[in-house]
Write an enzyme that holds these catalytic residues in place. Structure first.
Site, PDB file in Angstrom:
ATOM      1  CE  LYS A 115      -0.606  -8.821  -6.466  1.00  0.00           C
ATOM      2  NZ  LYS A 115      -1.821  -8.140  -6.356  1.00  0.00           N
ATOM      3  CD  GLU A 199       5.463  -7.795 -14.464  1.00  0.00           C
ATOM      4  OE1 GLU A 199       5.993  -6.615 -14.419  1.00  0.00           O
ATOM      5  OE2 GLU A 199       4.335  -8.178 -14.002  1.00  0.00           O
ATOM      6  CG  HIS A 234       7.226  -0.182  -3.451  1.00  0.00           C
ATOM      7  ND1 HIS A 234       7.245  -0.035  -4.622  1.00  0.00           N
ATOM      8  CD2 HIS A 234       8.335  -0.874  -3.083  1.00  0.00           C
ATOM      9  CE1 HIS A 234       8.397  -0.562  -5.127  1.00  0.00           C
ATOM     10  NE2 HIS A 234       9.077  -1.064  -4.194  1.00  0.00           N
ATOM     11  NE  ARG A 291      -6.217  -1.182  -1.240  1.00  0.00           N
ATOM     12  CZ  ARG A 291      -5.392  -1.663  -1.951  1.00  0.00           C
ATOM     13  NH1 ARG A 291      -5.083  -2.982  -2.282  1.00  0.00           N
ATOM     14  NH2 ARG A 291      -4.145  -0.867  -2.263  1.00  0.00           N
TER      15      ARG A 291
HETATM   16  C1  MV4 Z   1       7.345  -2.701 -12.267  1.00  0.00           C
HETATM   17  C2  MV4 Z   1       8.304  -1.685 -12.423  1.00  0.00           C
HETATM   18  C3  MV4 Z   1       8.754  -1.750 -13.544  1.00  0.00           C
HETATM   19  N1  MV4 Z   1       8.832  -2.710 -14.445  1.00  0.00           N
HETATM   20  N2  MV4 Z   1       7.071  -3.881 -12.992  1.00  0.00           N
HETATM   21  C4  MV4 Z   1       6.474  -1.621  -7.542  1.00  0.00           C
HETATM   22  C5  MV4 Z   1       5.241  -2.347  -6.669  1.00  0.00           C
HETATM   23  C6  MV4 Z   1       4.314  -3.282  -7.564  1.00  0.00           C
HETATM   24  N3  MV4 Z   1       2.960  -3.247  -7.306  1.00  0.00           N
HETATM   25  C7  MV4 Z   1       4.861  -3.110  -8.742  1.00  0.00           C
HETATM   26  N4  MV4 Z   1       5.917  -2.217  -9.035  1.00  0.00           N
HETATM   27  C8  MV4 Z   1       6.780  -1.797 -10.054  1.00  0.00           C
HETATM   28  N5  MV4 Z   1       6.595  -2.847 -10.992  1.00  0.00           N
HETATM   29  C9  MV4 Z   1       7.957  -3.776 -14.118  1.00  0.00           C
HETATM   30  N6  MV4 Z   1       7.734  -4.728 -15.175  1.00  0.00           N
HETATM   31  C10 MV4 Z   1       8.298  -0.554 -11.402  1.00  0.00           C
HETATM   32  C11 MV4 Z   1       7.555  -0.813 -10.305  1.00  0.00           C
HETATM   33  C12 MV4 Z   1       7.757   0.113  -9.353  1.00  0.00           C
HETATM   34  C13 MV4 Z   1       6.858   1.151  -8.851  1.00  0.00           C
HETATM   35  C14 MV4 Z   1       5.539   0.872  -9.399  1.00  0.00           C
HETATM   36  C15 MV4 Z   1       4.561   1.827  -9.238  1.00  0.00           C
HETATM   37  C16 MV4 Z   1       4.596   2.747  -8.249  1.00  0.00           C
HETATM   38  C17 MV4 Z   1       5.904   2.887  -7.623  1.00  0.00           C
HETATM   39  C18 MV4 Z   1       6.753   2.205  -8.055  1.00  0.00           C
HETATM   40  C19 MV4 Z   1       8.146   2.373  -7.532  1.00  0.00           C
HETATM   41  C20 MV4 Z   1       9.193   1.621  -7.867  1.00  0.00           C
HETATM   42  C21 MV4 Z   1       9.014   0.505  -8.829  1.00  0.00           C
END
Ligand code: MV4
Length: 497
Positions: A115, A199, A234, A291
């Site tokens: 990442k 972040e 997630h 993917r």
């Molecule tokens: C975040 C975020 C808010 N701010 N990053 C969750 C899984 C990972 N792939 C990234 N995720 C998140 N990153 C920042 N800087 C909120 C999430 C997140 C989220 C993102 C996508 C889909 C569902 C989610 C559920 C909770 C938090």
């Protein structure tokens, strides 16, 4: 390319083989002891046993899979999603064995799999990303200093992560030291690397992703976006394309940014660039999935393209057969992930024998299914049974079709989340596309509080869930009800004749 080994199981293995067949390619399935009678095994032209049920002894055994490929004379391997799909070492091993890996080059998988490296690649390509660090943190002190620069709230994330593991929202400096230790040790346990970075926290974002596909000749297309905000822990639950809030201009800007990133990372084949979209419609790069994704069918329905066919063409060294201005989005598609799980009991997996299976079909309905009536859903793997996808001219039409298809769907013998979809699709916030990544949790806690609450409106929504579940049971268990359902259909046919 003549023979493709599909190193996966369930619905995605079957879906990949369908396109192989259409293209005149023969198919090789692999299976574990838990999957001897699985649908993907009977669908393939040939099938080979890998080993015992646990994935670590079967679907993740790169040595056994390459040995099967050699024995069967397969010249290409499609990894599907999950399992080995994002394993750069496996992609390398395929190439060394003279077998085409139907996916990106291992080098691009390595860059984008980390990442922090992916964030550096985003910067190189001019992609907007969430403010924060682009290298791992080396101490709590460094975390505190970085967080002060960004400003709270912040989010700690695992560099090797994804899927929410090793992730912590931090609202103040006081919470940071323990969150840092917690995130880092969780990352170490889950990914074998404790590296974490920081972040800025984006509050109540939408999750929007752009499908891209690149060939080996420097061409790359974006195929519109998917809205994946309806998630639980997630895990995506419902996906749709296009997003109700993405207009032409935003789509072009996100799409062009995704293509720039793919090209600058040396990406080839199908991939997905994930974004957070905030309340002000600003988008931020999150990560790139290297993917074919579970939710690819919604993109196929609104573009009229076959993504697996495009993957195979690209893997054969062919050029993409269309230009960006020939990619047209039409109508709206929604996908529900149908699981063997019990929403009434904390979504506990519900494996077991499928005693009855009536599958929806008809106008605008696609079902990508990995099971059949009489099969025993094993407990070893992800309990997704099928994906139900509907298409319509508008979002409303796709939703109406989904409600109809859900009513037509009968799965007996095991618990499923079919009732949950009826609840979501009749919810006024979902109907008005008022969704973000916290939407489903809010809806579920509302349903849960209905159970001991007294607000009439909430009682009504709970009653709707109970009634639809009862209806489910009646449909599934009562042969009489089923017979009469089909008989009455037959009788009205007869009257017309
Ligand atoms: C975040 C975020 C808010 N701010 N990053 C969750 C899984 C990972 N792939 C990234 N995720 C998140 N990153 C920042 N800087 C909120 C999430 C997140 C989220 C993102 C996508 C889909 C569902 C989610 C559920 C909770 C938090």
């Amino acid at each position: 390319m003549e023979k493709v080994l599909v190193a996966n199981r369930g619905e995605i293995a079957v879906r990949i083989m369908k396109t192989c067949r259409e293209m005149g390619l023969s198919t090789v399935a692999v299976y574990s002891d838990a999957d001897r009678a699985a649908l993907h095994v009977s669908y393939a032209d040939e099938a080979y046993r890998l080993g015992p049920g646990p994935a670590t002894e079967s679907y993740l055994r790169t040595d056994l899979i390459l040995e099967v490929a050699r024995r069967a004379g397969a010249d290409a391997i499609h990894p599907g999603y999950g399992f080995l799909s994002e394993n750069a070492t496996f992609a390398d091993a395929c190439v060394s064995a003279g077998i085409t890996f139907i996916g990106p080059p291992a080098s691009a998988m390595r860059t984008l799999g980390s990442k922090t490296k992916a964030r550096q690649a985003a910067d190189l390509s001019g992609m907007p990303r969430v403010p924060g660090s682009v290298t791992g943190l080396s101490s709590v002190q460094e975390a505190i200093a970085t967080a002060s620069q960004i400003g709270y709230p912040v989010m700690l994330k695992a560099a090797a992560g994804g899927g929410g593991k090793g992730m912590r929202a931090v609202w103040s400096q006081a919470e940071l030291p323990s969150a840092y230790v917690g995130a880092s040790s969780e990352a170490e346990r889950s990914f074998g690397s404790g590296e974490v970075y920081l972040e800025k926290l984006i509050q109540c974002p939408r999750h929007i992703e752009i499908q891209v596909i690149a060939d080996m000749h420097g061409n790359c297309l974006y195929l519109g976006e998917r809205e994946c905000s309806v998630q639980r822990r997630h895990q995506k639950v419902i996906e749709e394309a296009p997003s109700a809030v993405v207009g032409e201009d935003l789509r072009r800007r996100m799409g062009e940014a995704a293509v720039r990133l793919a090209l600058s990372a040396g990406y080839v084949n199908a991939g997905t660039v994930e974004f957070l979209l905030d309340a002000e419609q600003k988008f931020y790069f999150l990560e790139m999935n290297t993917r074919l994704q579970v939710e690819h069918p919604v993109t196929e329905l609104i573009t009229g393209l076959d993504l697996v066919e495009m993957q195979l063409h690209v893997a054969m060294g062919q050029k993409l057969r269309l230009r960006q201005d020939e990619v047209q989005l039409r109508g709206h598609a929604i996908e529900c992930r149908i699981y063997a799980e019990d929403p009434g009991n904390n979504f506990l997996p519900s494996p077991g024998k499928i005693t009855r299976l009536l599958q929806p079909s008809g106008p605008g309905v696609r079902e990508d299914c990995g099971v059949y009536e009489g099969w025993n859903v094993p407990l070893e793997y992800d309990p997704m049974l099928s994906k139900l996808i509907t298409y319509g001219a508008t979002r409303e039409a796709a939703i109406s079709r989904m409600l109809r298809a859900l009513d037509d769907y009968v799965i007996g013998g095991i618990r499923t989340n079919l009732g949950l979809f009826r609840r979501i699709l009749s919810d006024s916030d979902f109907r008005s596309a008022n969704i973000d990544t916290g939407y489903l949790d809010r809806l579920l806690s509302q349903v849960a509080s209905d159970k001991d609450g007294s607000v009439p409106e909430q009682i009504i929504s709970l009653a709707a869930v109970i009634l639809s579940e009862r209806r489910e049971k009646v449909k599934a268990s009562s042969a009489v009800a089923l017979a009469s359902r089909w008989k009455s259909a037959g009788r009205s046919e007869g009257l017309r004749a």
